[in-house]
Design an enzyme around this catalytic site. Structure first.
Site, PDB file in Angstrom:
ATOM      1  N   CYS A  58      -0.967   3.707  -6.381  1.00 58.78           N
ATOM      2  CA  CYS A  58      -1.850   3.191  -5.438  1.00 58.78           C
ATOM      3  C   CYS A  58      -1.991   1.737  -6.173  1.00 58.78           C
ATOM      4  O   CYS A  58      -2.263   1.586  -7.130  1.00 58.78           O
ATOM      5  CB  CYS A  58      -3.153   3.785  -5.350  1.00 58.78           C
ATOM      6  SG  CYS A  58      -4.473   3.084  -4.367  1.00 58.78           S
TER       7      CYS A  58
ATOM      8  N   CYS B  57       0.757  -1.274   0.147  1.00 60.90           N
ATOM      9  CA  CYS B  57       0.016  -0.104  -0.207  1.00 60.90           C
ATOM     10  C   CYS B  57       0.960   1.238   0.066  1.00 60.90           C
ATOM     11  O   CYS B  57       1.718   1.490   1.025  1.00 60.90           O
ATOM     12  CB  CYS B  57      -1.004   0.093   1.053  1.00 60.90           C
ATOM     13  SG  CYS B  57      -1.649   1.506   1.546  1.00 60.90           S
TER      14      CYS B  57
HETATM   15  N1  DGL Z   1      -3.999   0.505  -1.713  1.00 59.21           N
HETATM   16  C1  DGL Z   1      -3.441   1.498  -1.037  1.00 59.21           C
HETATM   17  C2  DGL Z   1      -2.520   2.365  -1.507  1.00 59.21           C
HETATM   18  O1  DGL Z   1      -1.716   1.605  -2.483  1.00 59.21           O
HETATM   19  C3  DGL Z   1      -4.451   2.051  -0.272  1.00 59.21           C
HETATM   20  C4  DGL Z   1      -5.736   2.775  -0.706  1.00 59.21           C
HETATM   21  C5  DGL Z   1      -6.582   3.263   0.433  1.00 59.21           C
HETATM   22  O2  DGL Z   1      -7.073   2.414   1.394  1.00 59.21           O
HETATM   23  O3  DGL Z   1      -6.824   4.431   0.328  1.00 59.21           O
HETATM   24  O4  DGL Z   1      -2.565   3.465  -1.437  1.00 59.21           O
END
Ligand code: DGL
Length: 259
Positions: free
Chosen positions: A183, A73
């Site tokens: 993301c 993430c």
């Molecule tokens: N998938 C995550 C990222 O890479 C988080 C997205 C979220 O929960 O806002 O930032």
């Protein structure tokens, strides 16, 4: 017994990293944690993310002999990596926006960064850009709705292509030739993005993270001391997923309950 790794995210975004890991290291036992109960991570403060992630990692590593944790993430990695590294003995691998490869790839020196609000605004991202893309114009687009749309897509709901187009329109208008999917939820829309803007290179960090993990695991002896499993577990908090998209990944599904 193979190495055991935990890959974690606020939802199903980190599965775009998980799939690269099992492609590169097929004999690994790769557990996954979807922290639905705290979704989204992109709008949370650093302190909130630190406390939440520490709690969850402690819960899981009490029962499973984890050799390394992948924070799949960008929103969390750009905020909490140092904090977690100070508190646990096993290594952490984080995901940060692929600014460096994008700066190498771009021809017109115009790069897009499509990420969450948290990632787009973090000092960590400013530093990445200053260090690796100071000769480029970087157009930052923050979109939390896109994260929710990815969750909906994996839950079997149709994607609104017009809404996608609207989100990436500022990047099209700015004529970027390379866009960082900053993301881990966003590579789920790679095909749609390619369809809308085929002249843009859409890049992410999934493959690089898998290679980094492979290197990190090399000197680590498989941890067989604690009671351990050789099947991967899909942990989740909060709501369960309606769609069984994990079926062909042969996960054992376990809910983490809070009192
Ligand atoms: N998938 C995550 C990222 O890479 C988080 C997205 C979220 O929960 O806002 O930032």
């Amino acid at each position: 017994m193979s190495h055991q790794v935990l890959v974690m995210d606020s939802g199903i975004g980190g599965l775009t990293v998980h799939r690269e890991i099992i492609k590169l290291i097929p004999d690994i036992t790769c557990h996954y944690l979807a922290d639905n109960g705290f979704f989204p991570y992109g709008t949370k403060t650093e302190q909130a993310l630190e406390e939440r992630m520490e709690l969850l990692i402690r819960r899981i590593t009490k029962q499973h002999a984890i050799d390394a944790v992948v924070i799949a993430c960008n929103s969390a990695s750009t905020a909490v990596l140092d904090y977690l590294r100070e508190r646990f003995e096993f290594p952490f691998i984080g995901v940060v926006p692929a600014i460096k490869p994008a700066a190498k790839l771009t021809k017109n020196k115009k790069i897009g960064l499509l990420a969450t609000e948290g990632t787009v605004n973090r000092p960590y991202t400013d530093k990445l850009i200053a260090e690796f893309a100071s000769d480029c114009e970087v157009i930052r687009v923050a979109s939390q709705p896109l994260v929710t749309m990815a969750e909906m897509k994996l839950n079997g709901l149709p994607t609104d292509i017009n809404a996608l187009q609207e989100i990436i329109q500022p990047l099209i208008n700015a004529a970027v030739d390379t866009c960082v999917l900053g993301c881990t939820h966003f590579p789920w829309f790679r095909n749609e993005f390619k369809l809308i803007a085929p002249y843009i290179e859409w890049i992410d960090s999934g493959e690089a993270i898998a290679r980094r993990l492979e290197q990190v695991l090399l000197p680590i002896k498989d941890n067989c001391d604690k009671s351990s499993t050789d099947y991967p577990v899909f942990f989740y908090t909060g709501n369960s997923y309606e769609q069984d998209f994990t079926k062909n990944l042969s996960f054992n599904i376990t809910k983490i309950e809070f009192n």
